[in-house]
Design a protein around this motif. Structure first.
Motif, PDB file in Angstrom:
ATOM      1  N   LYS A 303     -10.159 -65.045  89.154  1.00 34.30           N
ATOM      2  CA  LYS A 303     -10.985 -65.948  89.967  1.00 34.30           C
ATOM      3  C   LYS A 303     -10.093 -67.058  90.499  1.00 34.30           C
ATOM      4  O   LYS A 303      -9.080 -67.404  89.862  1.00 34.30           O
ATOM      5  CB  LYS A 303     -12.107 -66.556  89.110  1.00 34.30           C
ATOM      6  CG  LYS A 303     -13.188 -65.558  88.765  1.00 34.30           C
ATOM      7  CD  LYS A 303     -14.371 -66.233  88.082  1.00 34.30           C
ATOM      8  CE  LYS A 303     -15.443 -65.204  87.786  1.00 34.30           C
ATOM      9  NZ  LYS A 303     -16.469 -65.705  86.881  1.00 34.30           N
ATOM     10  N   ASP A 304     -10.500 -67.634  91.628  1.00 33.05           N
ATOM     11  CA  ASP A 304      -9.668 -68.655  92.266  1.00 33.05           C
ATOM     12  C   ASP A 304      -9.345 -69.834  91.355  1.00 33.05           C
ATOM     13  O   ASP A 304      -8.249 -70.367  91.374  1.00 33.05           O
ATOM     14  CB  ASP A 304     -10.376 -69.191  93.526  1.00 33.05           C
ATOM     15  CG  ASP A 304     -10.391 -68.125  94.607  1.00 33.05           C
ATOM     16  OD1 ASP A 304      -9.594 -67.157  94.471  1.00 33.05           O
ATOM     17  OD2 ASP A 304     -11.194 -68.241  95.557  1.00 33.05           O
ATOM     18  N   ASP A 305     -10.337 -70.230  90.567  1.00 27.44           N
ATOM     19  CA  ASP A 305     -10.107 -71.440  89.767  1.00 27.44           C
ATOM     20  C   ASP A 305      -9.586 -71.137  88.358  1.00 27.44           C
ATOM     21  O   ASP A 305      -9.652 -71.991  87.476  1.00 27.44           O
ATOM     22  CB  ASP A 305     -11.388 -72.283  89.715  1.00 27.44           C
ATOM     23  CG  ASP A 305     -12.577 -71.462  89.249  1.00 27.44           C
ATOM     24  OD1 ASP A 305     -12.410 -70.235  89.022  1.00 27.44           O
ATOM     25  OD2 ASP A 305     -13.679 -72.036  89.112  1.00 27.44           O
ATOM     26  N   ASP A 306      -9.049 -69.945  88.151  1.00 21.32           N
ATOM     27  CA  ASP A 306      -8.509 -69.619  86.823  1.00 21.32           C
ATOM     28  C   ASP A 306      -7.334 -70.533  86.488  1.00 21.32           C
ATOM     29  O   ASP A 306      -6.451 -70.734  87.321  1.00 21.32           O
ATOM     30  CB  ASP A 306      -8.009 -68.166  86.801  1.00 21.32           C
ATOM     31  CG  ASP A 306      -9.149 -67.176  86.606  1.00 21.32           C
ATOM     32  OD1 ASP A 306     -10.220 -67.598  86.114  1.00 21.32           O
ATOM     33  OD2 ASP A 306      -8.966 -65.980  86.943  1.00 21.32           O
ATOM     34  N   LYS A 307      -7.328 -71.031  85.258  1.00 20.75           N
ATOM     35  CA  LYS A 307      -6.204 -71.876  84.840  1.00 20.75           C
ATOM     36  C   LYS A 307      -5.070 -71.014  84.268  1.00 20.75           C
ATOM     37  O   LYS A 307      -3.922 -71.409  84.251  1.00 20.75           O
ATOM     38  CB  LYS A 307      -6.667 -72.892  83.796  1.00 20.75           C
ATOM     39  CG  LYS A 307      -7.820 -73.737  84.295  1.00 20.75           C
ATOM     40  CD  LYS A 307      -7.613 -75.208  84.051  1.00 20.75           C
ATOM     41  CE  LYS A 307      -8.510 -76.087  84.891  1.00 20.75           C
ATOM     42  NZ  LYS A 307      -9.788 -75.522  85.354  1.00 20.75           N
ATOM     43  N   ILE A 308      -5.445 -69.856  83.764  1.00 19.36           N
ATOM     44  CA  ILE A 308      -4.409 -68.918  83.310  1.00 19.36           C
ATOM     45  C   ILE A 308      -4.524 -67.640  84.145  1.00 19.36           C
ATOM     46  O   ILE A 308      -5.554 -67.416  84.774  1.00 19.36           O
ATOM     47  CB  ILE A 308      -4.578 -68.541  81.810  1.00 19.36           C
ATOM     48  CG1 ILE A 308      -6.009 -68.048  81.553  1.00 19.36           C
ATOM     49  CG2 ILE A 308      -4.236 -69.679  80.889  1.00 19.36           C
ATOM     50  CD1 ILE A 308      -6.128 -67.185  80.336  1.00 19.36           C
ATOM     51  N   THR A 309      -3.464 -66.852  84.139  1.00 20.37           N
ATOM     52  CA  THR A 309      -3.518 -65.613  84.921  1.00 20.37           C
ATOM     53  C   THR A 309      -4.407 -64.614  84.210  1.00 20.37           C
ATOM     54  O   THR A 309      -4.195 -64.314  83.032  1.00 20.37           O
ATOM     55  CB  THR A 309      -2.100 -65.003  85.010  1.00 20.37           C
ATOM     56  OG1 THR A 309      -1.190 -66.067  85.215  1.00 20.37           O
ATOM     57  CG2 THR A 309      -2.004 -63.983  86.109  1.00 20.37           C
ATOM     58  N   THR A 357     -12.610 -61.709  78.384  1.00 23.32           N
ATOM     59  CA  THR A 357     -12.796 -62.295  79.721  1.00 23.32           C
ATOM     60  C   THR A 357     -12.713 -61.182  80.759  1.00 23.32           C
ATOM     61  O   THR A 357     -13.564 -61.078  81.650  1.00 23.32           O
ATOM     62  CB  THR A 357     -11.702 -63.345  79.996  1.00 23.32           C
ATOM     63  OG1 THR A 357     -11.790 -64.332  78.975  1.00 23.32           O
ATOM     64  CG2 THR A 357     -11.876 -64.007  81.347  1.00 23.32           C
ATOM     65  N   GLN A 358     -11.699 -60.335  80.637  1.00 22.19           N
ATOM     66  CA  GLN A 358     -11.536 -59.239  81.601  1.00 22.19           C
ATOM     67  C   GLN A 358     -12.730 -58.285  81.572  1.00 22.19           C
ATOM     68  O   GLN A 358     -13.282 -57.929  82.610  1.00 22.19           O
ATOM     69  CB  GLN A 358     -10.260 -58.444  81.291  1.00 22.19           C
ATOM     70  CG  GLN A 358      -8.977 -59.194  81.553  1.00 22.19           C
ATOM     71  CD  GLN A 358      -7.780 -58.346  81.124  1.00 22.19           C
ATOM     72  OE1 GLN A 358      -7.650 -57.993  79.954  1.00 22.19           O
ATOM     73  NE2 GLN A 358      -6.922 -58.010  82.069  1.00 22.19           N
ATOM     74  N   GLU A 364     -19.676 -57.614  84.895  1.00 18.16           N
ATOM     75  CA  GLU A 364     -20.508 -58.399  85.802  1.00 18.16           C
ATOM     76  C   GLU A 364     -20.360 -57.890  87.242  1.00 18.16           C
ATOM     77  O   GLU A 364     -21.340 -57.653  87.945  1.00 18.16           O
ATOM     78  CB  GLU A 364     -20.055 -59.855  85.671  1.00 18.16           C
ATOM     79  CG  GLU A 364     -20.471 -60.762  86.789  1.00 18.16           C
ATOM     80  CD  GLU A 364     -21.482 -61.772  86.293  1.00 18.16           C
ATOM     81  OE1 GLU A 364     -21.154 -62.466  85.305  1.00 18.16           O
ATOM     82  OE2 GLU A 364     -22.553 -61.856  86.904  1.00 18.16           O
ATOM     83  N   LYS A 365     -19.090 -57.694  87.650  1.00 18.39           N
ATOM     84  CA  LYS A 365     -18.835 -57.196  89.019  1.00 18.39           C
ATOM     85  C   LYS A 365     -19.458 -55.813  89.215  1.00 18.39           C
ATOM     86  O   LYS A 365     -19.982 -55.502  90.277  1.00 18.39           O
ATOM     87  CB  LYS A 365     -17.320 -57.068  89.252  1.00 18.39           C
ATOM     88  CG  LYS A 365     -16.651 -58.355  89.675  1.00 18.39           C
ATOM     89  CD  LYS A 365     -15.179 -58.084  89.949  1.00 18.39           C
ATOM     90  CE  LYS A 365     -14.712 -58.779  91.212  1.00 18.39           C
ATOM     91  NZ  LYS A 365     -13.274 -58.545  91.435  1.00 18.39           N
ATOM     92  N   ALA A 366     -19.373 -54.997  88.169  1.00 19.79           N
ATOM     93  CA  ALA A 366     -19.891 -53.633  88.273  1.00 19.79           C
ATOM     94  C   ALA A 366     -21.410 -53.613  88.241  1.00 19.79           C
ATOM     95  O   ALA A 366     -22.029 -52.603  88.572  1.00 19.79           O
ATOM     96  CB  ALA A 366     -19.330 -52.784  87.140  1.00 19.79           C
TER      97      ALA A 366
END
Ligand code: ARG
Length: 583
Positions: A303-309, A357-358, A364-366
């Motif tokens: 996500k754009d606002d992720d603080k970690i990769t 998280t992944q 959710e996307k699915a």
């Protein structure tokens, strides 16, 4: 039933409204200065802004109404407008009696039906359980019981690890050692074959051996990987082997959980979700989420606002095999179909945070989640007194069975000398003490924190230990055995401060259960149980229950014992700890 603060909230709301103020201001909390009052309300400060009035004036108005209420023995203003409240002994006693007769012993009940799947345990087939599996089992079991105590449906699924490389390693090694076994022959037919000849002893020895071998022998490692893929892709021979290895592994896994009073409704494994993988892949494809990257099939979840990769989640590796995330996603599809739950709680080491998280983002996307809210309830590590993960004396990984045995033996040492249990009950009492010791020692810490396993400290008869709780229940039992319990009736008054303090703590247990559920935090139940037990110690010390001559007083104190025992037992039940009769 309602909790005591909910009840008081209603009173305060009515009082604020009666004075022409918004009832939203009427928030009652348990006092953090019990020396000054039992409850407080700071609503007058919020009101000051709304009504442009000094908070003290608002507090005075409200307190004047509260003073008319017979259920309250005090409504005072402190400082610039805090309202300090005490409840009457009559209300307190009435509330205690309600808790005692309540079917749910005062645990606040869910407003609407809800189903929660709890995924805990997560042992891996063919590998011995180690202390890393302890916390998942202990915390998961307590959360399951907490969910049930609040009137919700909880479904416990152990989610066996039976679909990964460890299976291929064991298979590859067996194939090398026993080429003569029927299952490795050319004409093998799993539908029609003799018994699988692997013994538990050999299995326990094979995995560590094969795992070490794969680190030095690349060819062997490749073979193990290949067999894993074959199993996953439904090759009948390796599917059969997977099932048989699981069968041999399960009794040992179950025994470990039984020792700890931990049990599951479903003993599903990752393999049981494999039939939903095709559907998962199809859904991901239809939504255009799946794409090829370096030979693997992946889904982006950053996500754009992720603080970690947050790297893409791999659904199929380049060799066609599934990974941990694939089975977790397919398991979501399975659980939606089977249970359509409102929540799935994963009680898993917090170091797996990124994985969840992944998985959650991909699910959710699915759109496979339905109305389910998945939560990863992570836990910290159990360390030894050196601050490093708890090990055996020679520095090896501590097996769960050995840990249990160490604590059991220490408990038995104590029970052996005890005059309280008959010879034939000693093993059972030692087991209960061991379970209480391990579980309370673990659960008293917030799950996310690491803690140090210190057997002497955990076994101590006082302090925040399982033994202290069991002693408290046993002491109450012993008092009640010396009286005619059926003659004890509801109390007609509160006679001493330590008695009032104890009764109030019992009455406030409802708030502890509610908060424990809200925060998914069994340590709150542990802490409350400890607070109850220590209030009881003071109460017992201050009031000489059995020798008291005033019958009314004696009856009230005995009644407090009876109610406390029931409430403490409820706490222990939620924690998955059984009490002992006498100690
Ligand atoms: N078998 C896994 C391990 O040992 C834990 C499984 C946890 N549950 C899950 N749904 N991923 O790390």
């Amino acid at each position: 039933m309602k909790t005591l603060t909910e009840l008081l909230n209603k009173k305060l709301e009515a009082a604020f409204e009666k004075c022409g103020y918004s009832k939203e201001l009427a928030i009652v909390t348990v006092s953090d200065r019990p020396d000054l009052c039992q409850f407080q309300c700071n609503g007058a400060f919020g009101g000051a802004k709304l009504y442009h009035k000094a908070p003290r004036m608002i507090a005075e108005d409200v307190a004047a109404v509260l003073r008319e209420d017979e259920d309250l023995s005090k409504a005072e203003i402190a400082g610039a407008g805090f309202i300090n409240i005490d409840i009457s002994d009559k209300l307190l006693l009435g509330f205690i009696e309600q808790v005692y007769t309540d079917e749910k012993t005062g645990v606040p009940q869910a407003e609407k039906p809800e189903t929660i799947v709890l995924d805990y345990g997560g042992p891996n087939v063919a590998k011995p359980l180690h202390i890393g599996h302890l916390r998942a089992a202990v915390i998961g079991e307590a959360l399951k019981r907490l969910v049930r105590a609040t009137g919700r449906k909880a479904i416990a699924d152990v989610h066996l690890g039976d679909w990964g490389l460890q299976m291929g390693l064991v298979m590859a090694e067996l194939e090398e050692r026993h080429p003569d076994w029927e299952c490795f022959g050319d004409s093998f037919d799993p539908e029609n074959c003799g018994e699988f000849p692997l013994t538990v002893d050999e299995m326990n020895e094979v995995y560590p051996f094969a795992s070490a071998k794969s680190k030095e022998n690349e060819e062997f490692k490749e073979k193990a990987k290949d067999l894993t893929v074959k199993m996953q892709n439904g090759d009948p021979r390796y599917e059969y082997l997977g099932r048989e290895i699981t069968k041999i592994s399960l009794p040992d896994i179950k025994k470990n959980y039984e020792n700890l009073n931990v049990d599951f409704d479903y003993w599903y494994g990752e393999s049981d979700a494999s039939k939903y993988e095709a559907e998962l892949v199809e859904t991901l494809e239809k939504k255009g989420l799946l794409y090829e990257s370096e030979g693997a099939m992946v889904v982006d979840v950053a996500k754009d606002d992720d603080k970690i990769t947050v790297p893409p989640v791999i659904i199929k590796k380049s060799d066609g095999s599934s990974i941990y995330a694939t089975t977790d996603l397919a398991t979501i599809v399975q659980r939606e179909k089977d249970f359509a739950p409102q929540g799935i709680w994963y009680v898993v080491d917090q170091r797996q945070g990124l994985h969840f998280t992944q998985v959650f983002r991909c699910a959710e996307k699915a759109g496979i989640l339905g109305e389910t809210i998945p939560e990863h309830l992570g836990f910290g590590t159990m360390n030894g007194t050196d601050g490093k993960p708890y090990k055996t004396r020679d520095g090896g990984v501590m097996k769960l069975e050995l840990l249990y045995k160490t604590v059991y033996d220490a408990a038995m040492e104590r029970v052996k000398e005890s005059k309280f249990s008959a010879e034939e009950d000693k093993a059972d009492v030692a087991r209960k003490i061991a379970v209480a010791t391990i579980k309370f020692g673990d659960l008293i810490n917030h799950r996310a924190k690491d803690y140090i396993f210190d057997l002497d400290k955990f076994m101590a008869a006082d302090g925040k230990t399982g033994s202290f709780l069991l002693y408290t229940v046993a002491r109450i039992n012993s008092i009640l055995k010396k009286t005619d319990e059926s003659g004890i009736t509801a109390a007609s008054g509160v006679f001493t401060d330590s008695e009032r303090d104890l009764l109030l703590k019992i009455a406030l247990s409802g708030e502890a259960y509610a908060l424990a559920f809200k925060d998914r935090a069994p340590n709150i139940v542990c802490e409350n149980a400890y607070q109850l037990a220590s209030s009881f110690s003071k109460f017992y010390h201050d009031n000489h229950i059995l020798t008291e001559e005033d019958e009314q007083k004696k009856n009230a104190w005995l009644r407090a014992c009876v109610v406390l025992r029931k409430v403490l037992e409820k706490h222990l039940d939620i924690l998955g700890i059984e009490s002992v009769d006498l100690m």
